[in-house]
Design a protein around this motif. Structure first.
Motif, PDB file in Angstrom:
ATOM      1  N   GLU A   1      14.800  -1.185  -6.074  1.00 29.81           N
ATOM      2  CA  GLU A   1      15.592  -1.309  -4.846  1.00 29.81           C
ATOM      3  C   GLU A   1      15.749   0.031  -4.148  1.00 29.81           C
ATOM      4  O   GLU A   1      15.834   0.102  -2.926  1.00 29.81           O
ATOM      5  CB  GLU A   1      16.970  -1.889  -5.202  1.00 29.81           C
ATOM      6  CG  GLU A   1      17.864  -2.192  -4.003  1.00 29.81           C
ATOM      7  CD  GLU A   1      17.303  -3.283  -3.104  1.00 29.81           C
ATOM      8  OE1 GLU A   1      17.657  -3.302  -1.911  1.00 29.81           O
ATOM      9  OE2 GLU A   1      16.507  -4.103  -3.597  1.00 29.81           O
ATOM     10  N   ARG A   2      15.759   1.100  -4.917  1.00 26.37           N
ATOM     11  CA  ARG A   2      15.960   2.436  -4.339  1.00 26.37           C
ATOM     12  C   ARG A   2      14.792   2.863  -3.452  1.00 26.37           C
ATOM     13  O   ARG A   2      14.964   3.679  -2.538  1.00 26.37           O
ATOM     14  CB  ARG A   2      16.173   3.439  -5.473  1.00 26.37           C
ATOM     15  CG  ARG A   2      16.716   4.785  -5.055  1.00 26.37           C
ATOM     16  CD  ARG A   2      17.044   5.622  -6.274  1.00 26.37           C
ATOM     17  NE  ARG A   2      15.860   5.901  -7.062  1.00 26.37           N
ATOM     18  CZ  ARG A   2      15.077   6.966  -6.857  1.00 26.37           C
ATOM     19  NH1 ARG A   2      15.377   7.835  -5.903  1.00 26.37           N
ATOM     20  NH2 ARG A   2      14.017   7.161  -7.601  1.00 26.37           N
ATOM     21  N   LEU A   3      13.599   2.313  -3.695  1.00 28.52           N
ATOM     22  CA  LEU A   3      12.427   2.710  -2.916  1.00 28.52           C
ATOM     23  C   LEU A   3      12.543   2.306  -1.450  1.00 28.52           C
ATOM     24  O   LEU A   3      11.846   2.857  -0.597  1.00 28.52           O
ATOM     25  CB  LEU A   3      11.162   2.084  -3.521  1.00 28.52           C
ATOM     26  CG  LEU A   3      10.723   2.634  -4.877  1.00 28.52           C
ATOM     27  CD1 LEU A   3       9.554   1.845  -5.425  1.00 28.52           C
ATOM     28  CD2 LEU A   3      10.349   4.113  -4.756  1.00 28.52           C
ATOM     29  N   PHE A   4      13.427   1.351  -1.139  1.00 21.46           N
ATOM     30  CA  PHE A   4      13.590   0.909   0.245  1.00 21.46           C
ATOM     31  C   PHE A   4      14.603   1.765   1.004  1.00 21.46           C
ATOM     32  O   PHE A   4      14.905   1.474   2.159  1.00 21.46           O
ATOM     33  CB  PHE A   4      14.024  -0.564   0.285  1.00 21.46           C
ATOM     34  CG  PHE A   4      12.939  -1.513  -0.151  1.00 21.46           C
ATOM     35  CD1 PHE A   4      11.953  -1.910   0.742  1.00 21.46           C
ATOM     36  CD2 PHE A   4      12.897  -1.990  -1.446  1.00 21.46           C
ATOM     37  CE1 PHE A   4      10.955  -2.783   0.354  1.00 21.46           C
ATOM     38  CE2 PHE A   4      11.900  -2.867  -1.850  1.00 21.46           C
ATOM     39  CZ  PHE A   4      10.922  -3.264  -0.944  1.00 21.46           C
ATOM     40  N   GLN A   5      15.131   2.791   0.362  1.00 19.06           N
ATOM     41  CA  GLN A   5      16.051   3.694   1.039  1.00 19.06           C
ATOM     42  C   GLN A   5      15.279   4.787   1.763  1.00 19.06           C
ATOM     43  O   GLN A   5      14.178   5.167   1.341  1.00 19.06           O
ATOM     44  CB  GLN A   5      17.022   4.318   0.034  1.00 19.06           C
ATOM     45  CG  GLN A   5      17.886   3.312  -0.695  1.00 19.06           C
ATOM     46  CD  GLN A   5      18.760   3.961  -1.744  1.00 19.06           C
ATOM     47  OE1 GLN A   5      18.801   5.186  -1.870  1.00 19.06           O
ATOM     48  NE2 GLN A   5      19.472   3.144  -2.512  1.00 19.06           N
ATOM     49  N   ARG A   6      15.863   5.294   2.824  1.00 22.22           N
ATOM     50  CA  ARG A   6      15.201   6.340   3.614  1.00 22.22           C
ATOM     51  C   ARG A   6      15.042   7.611   2.782  1.00 22.22           C
ATOM     52  O   ARG A   6      15.963   8.046   2.098  1.00 22.22           O
ATOM     53  CB  ARG A   6      16.011   6.663   4.878  1.00 22.22           C
ATOM     54  CG  ARG A   6      16.005   5.549   5.901  1.00 22.22           C
ATOM     55  CD  ARG A   6      16.909   5.892   7.088  1.00 22.22           C
ATOM     56  NE  ARG A   6      16.441   7.081   7.781  1.00 22.22           N
ATOM     57  CZ  ARG A   6      15.555   7.080   8.764  1.00 22.22           C
ATOM     58  NH1 ARG A   6      15.027   5.941   9.171  1.00 22.22           N
ATOM     59  NH2 ARG A   6      15.185   8.202   9.361  1.00 22.22           N
ATOM     60  N   GLY A   7      13.839   8.212   2.872  1.00 22.82           N
ATOM     61  CA  GLY A   7      13.591   9.476   2.223  1.00 22.82           C
ATOM     62  C   GLY A   7      13.201   9.385   0.765  1.00 22.82           C
ATOM     63  O   GLY A   7      12.985  10.418   0.117  1.00 22.82           O
ATOM     64  N   VAL A   8      13.113   8.163   0.203  1.00 22.93           N
ATOM     65  CA  VAL A   8      12.764   7.998  -1.210  1.00 22.93           C
ATOM     66  C   VAL A   8      11.279   7.674  -1.302  1.00 22.93           C
ATOM     67  O   VAL A   8      10.794   6.738  -0.671  1.00 22.93           O
ATOM     68  CB  VAL A   8      13.591   6.872  -1.856  1.00 22.93           C
ATOM     69  CG1 VAL A   8      13.167   6.673  -3.305  1.00 22.93           C
ATOM     70  CG2 VAL A   8      15.069   7.206  -1.778  1.00 22.93           C
ATOM     71  N   ARG A   9      10.560   8.473  -2.099  1.00 23.76           N
ATOM     72  CA  ARG A   9       9.129   8.259  -2.294  1.00 23.76           C
ATOM     73  C   ARG A   9       8.855   7.819  -3.713  1.00 23.76           C
ATOM     74  O   ARG A   9       9.583   8.160  -4.634  1.00 23.76           O
ATOM     75  CB  ARG A   9       8.344   9.548  -2.006  1.00 23.76           C
ATOM     76  CG  ARG A   9       8.425  10.039  -0.571  1.00 23.76           C
ATOM     77  CD  ARG A   9       7.590  11.296  -0.398  1.00 23.76           C
ATOM     78  NE  ARG A   9       6.210  11.045  -0.784  1.00 23.76           N
ATOM     79  CZ  ARG A   9       5.401  11.980  -1.261  1.00 23.76           C
ATOM     80  NH1 ARG A   9       5.847  13.206  -1.459  1.00 23.76           N
ATOM     81  NH2 ARG A   9       4.160  11.681  -1.587  1.00 23.76           N
ATOM     82  N   GLY A  10       7.782   7.069  -3.872  1.00 26.25           N
ATOM     83  CA  GLY A  10       7.390   6.613  -5.188  1.00 26.25           C
ATOM     84  C   GLY A  10       6.712   7.716  -5.981  1.00 26.25           C
ATOM     85  O   GLY A  10       6.284   8.742  -5.451  1.00 26.25           O
ATOM     86  N   GLU A  11       6.610   7.491  -7.290  1.00 26.94           N
ATOM     87  CA  GLU A  11       5.976   8.444  -8.187  1.00 26.94           C
ATOM     88  C   GLU A  11       4.628   7.893  -8.651  1.00 26.94           C
ATOM     89  O   GLU A  11       4.340   6.719  -8.527  1.00 26.94           O
ATOM     90  CB  GLU A  11       6.864   8.697  -9.402  1.00 26.94           C
ATOM     91  CG  GLU A  11       8.233   9.261  -9.038  1.00 26.94           C
ATOM     92  CD  GLU A  11       9.095   9.432 -10.268  1.00 26.94           C
ATOM     93  OE1 GLU A  11       8.631   9.028 -11.354  1.00 26.94           O
ATOM     94  OE2 GLU A  11      10.222   9.945 -10.139  1.00 26.94           O
ATOM     95  N   GLY A  12       3.791   8.774  -9.145  1.00 26.17           N
ATOM     96  CA  GLY A  12       2.565   8.312  -9.765  1.00 26.17           C
ATOM     97  C   GLY A  12       1.307   8.716  -9.044  1.00 26.17           C
ATOM     98  O   GLY A  12       0.211   8.524  -9.545  1.00 26.17           O
ATOM     99  N   ALA A  13       1.408   9.264  -7.812  1.00 21.14           N
ATOM    100  CA  ALA A  13       0.211   9.686  -7.087  1.00 21.14           C
ATOM    101  C   ALA A  13       0.615  10.746  -6.109  1.00 21.14           C
ATOM    102  O   ALA A  13       1.744  10.848  -5.675  1.00 21.14           O
ATOM    103  CB  ALA A  13      -0.455   8.512  -6.379  1.00 21.14           C
ATOM    104  N   GLY A  14      -0.333  11.548  -5.751  1.00 18.49           N
ATOM    105  CA  GLY A  14      -0.058  12.596  -4.783  1.00 18.49           C
ATOM    106  C   GLY A  14      -0.071  12.047  -3.382  1.00 18.49           C
ATOM    107  O   GLY A  14      -0.154  10.861  -3.134  1.00 18.49           O
ATOM    108  N   GLY A  15       0.019  12.949  -2.417  1.00 21.47           N
ATOM    109  CA  GLY A  15      -0.005  12.527  -1.022  1.00 21.47           C
ATOM    110  C   GLY A  15       1.251  12.935  -0.322  1.00 21.47           C
ATOM    111  O   GLY A  15       2.285  13.187  -0.918  1.00 21.47           O
ATOM    112  N   SER A  16       1.163  13.018   0.972  1.00 15.49           N
ATOM    113  CA  SER A  16       2.315  13.411   1.783  1.00 15.49           C
ATOM    114  C   SER A  16       2.999  12.169   2.322  1.00 15.49           C
ATOM    115  O   SER A  16       2.449  11.084   2.355  1.00 15.49           O
ATOM    116  CB  SER A  16       1.848  14.306   2.941  1.00 15.49           C
ATOM    117  OG  SER A  16       0.914  13.604   3.750  1.00 15.49           O
TER     118      SER A  16
END
Length: 427
Positions: free
Chosen positions: A374-389
């Motif tokens: 649920e936290r991933l749908f908050q503004r400014g929160v990014r997922g883990e596990g891969a690079g990228g901007s």
């Protein structure tokens, strides 16, 4: 969740408890003072009377003593055996004695005793009648407490209604403004008191809020217009260039990428404009949007991200689904979900499955933690596990779009293998 009491209820309860407590305190004080004064008066009167009687016996032993308010008895040390057995051993002072009275009932007596120069004098005062009066007074005081408590409750209701009437009127006008869709000045309808001051503050806040919303609306409209114009130029130019016969395949592919990016930017602008206005708009002419078609277009637009990756993307349509929403809105939501799945899956497969009333994006990436879903749908929160901007805004935009159209978007980890499942349930 802790329940909230209405202000009127709290005022009524406070006033009633105050009245009841004050009445009870007054009753307790009245009974206590009465008891103390009564004991003091009885003790003083009996002591004076027994002293007077004893003095008469000493001075005029040949005459019968006289007394006024109580029964009195006098014996000498030789004749004390004639006194009641319970009296014979009492010392000088005032004692509480309980014994049957002339009516056969048990009575409470105050018995004053004086032993002096061989003369023993007893003076008896029946306080049972006084205790009956005290009991009646107690019942009367208790009744008065309840009566005053009830009056306090009624008065509390009346005062709370009168005091809170302007507040209720203010709330009613605010609700009417919400139904009418526009705000009017509140302060002229109220007196120059605390409620009027609150209404004036609400008017000032409403004016600032209206001005801010108007500025944001104008800004969004201006930005949308100014961005759509160059995007339209880019789209038309790429379309003309693709018609040139001397284009190489590599250049033609780049022009298609430019065209897809231009279309995505146009769709994103339209979706953000709808979010800024909180405006829920359906497709033109009452048409519906095919979810599978939009998903197919999104997958094609995301294929450049799969370059140099051992990754396959598959679209499975188990049951056709149509939604009453613009294709641009659905495209923005699916672009973020499918794009994230492709971005975070380094190898394997991304499956987009359209079934009854929903669409799911299933990947074989690193997955997510259940507590982070649920936290991933908050503004400014990014997922883990891969690079990228990224700024962590994509899923937040998807959530806002789904809320606007009444859809349910969610993410969860896969149970038997690595990966995550993002789904949108259309309602």
């Amino acid at each position: 969740m802790q329940s909230r009491r209405k202000l009127r209820f709290r005022l009524v309860v406070s006033f009633a408890l105050f009245g009841f407590g004050l009445s009870a305190l007054f009753a307790f004080a009245a009974l206590n003072i009465r008891t103390r004064v009564e004991n003091q008066l009885i003790t003083t009167s009996l002591q004076e009377e027994v002293d007077h009687l004893n003095q008469q016996v000493l001075e005029h032993s040949d005459r019968a003593p006289s007394f006024d308010i109580v029964k009195a008895f006098s014996w000498s040390d030789r004749t004390i055996y004639k006194a009641p057995l319970t009296w014979q051993g009492l010392d000088t002072g005032v004692h509480d004695v309980f014994e049957p009275g002339p009516d056969g009932r048990m009575h409470h007596y105050k018995l004053a005793v004086r032993r002096k120069d061989g003369v023993i004098t007893f003076m008896q005062f029946d306080v049972s009648r006084d205790e009956l009066g005290k009991q009646q007074l107690l019942f009367s005081v208790i009744g008065a407490v309840f009566v005053f408590g009830l009056l306090s409750l009624v008065l509390g209701f009346w005062l709370s209604r009168k005091v809170l009437k302007p507040v209720s009127e203010l709330a009613r006008r605010l609700r009417d403004f919400r139904k009418a869709g526009k705000a009017e000045p509140l302060a002229p309808h109220f007196a120059d008191d605390e409620v009027g001051e609150l209404a004036l503050a609400l008017d000032e806040y409403s004016q600032r809020l209206t001005a801010m919303v108007e500025r944001d609306r104008e800004f969004n409209s201006d930005v949308s217009h100014e961005l759509r114009t160059p995007l339209a130029v880019i789209s038309s130019t790429t379309e003309l260039l693709q018609g040139s016969p001397d284009l190489t395949d590599k250049l033609r592919e780049r022009l298609k990428r430019i065209e897809r990016s231009s279309r995505q930017a146009t769709e994103l602008i339209e979706a953000l404009l709808l979010l800024s206005r909180a405006e829920r708009r359906g497709p033109t002419r009452g048409e519906t949007t095919e979810v599978a078609k939009v998903a197919s277009d999104v997958i094609e637009s995301q294929r450049p991200q799969m370059r140099d990756k051992p990754l396959e993307v598959e679209l499975i349509v188990r049951q056709p689904v149509s939604v009453n929403a613009p294709a641009s809105v659905l495209a923005v939501a699916l672009t973020n979900l499918i794009g994230n799945a492709i971005k975070y899956t380094l190898e394997g497969r991304v499956t987009v499955e359209v079934s009854a009333g929903r669409i799911e994006v299933i990947d074989t990436g690193p997955g997510i933690k259940p507590e982070d879903a649920e936290r991933l749908f908050q503004r400014g929160v990014r997922g883990e596990g891969a690079g990228g901007s990224g700024a962590g805004l994509g899923l937040a935009i998807v959530r806002r779009l789904c809320d606007l159209y009444g859809w349910d978007v969610s993410m969860r980890p896969r149970t038997n293998t690595n990966g995550a499942i993002a789904s949108i349930a259309f309602q």
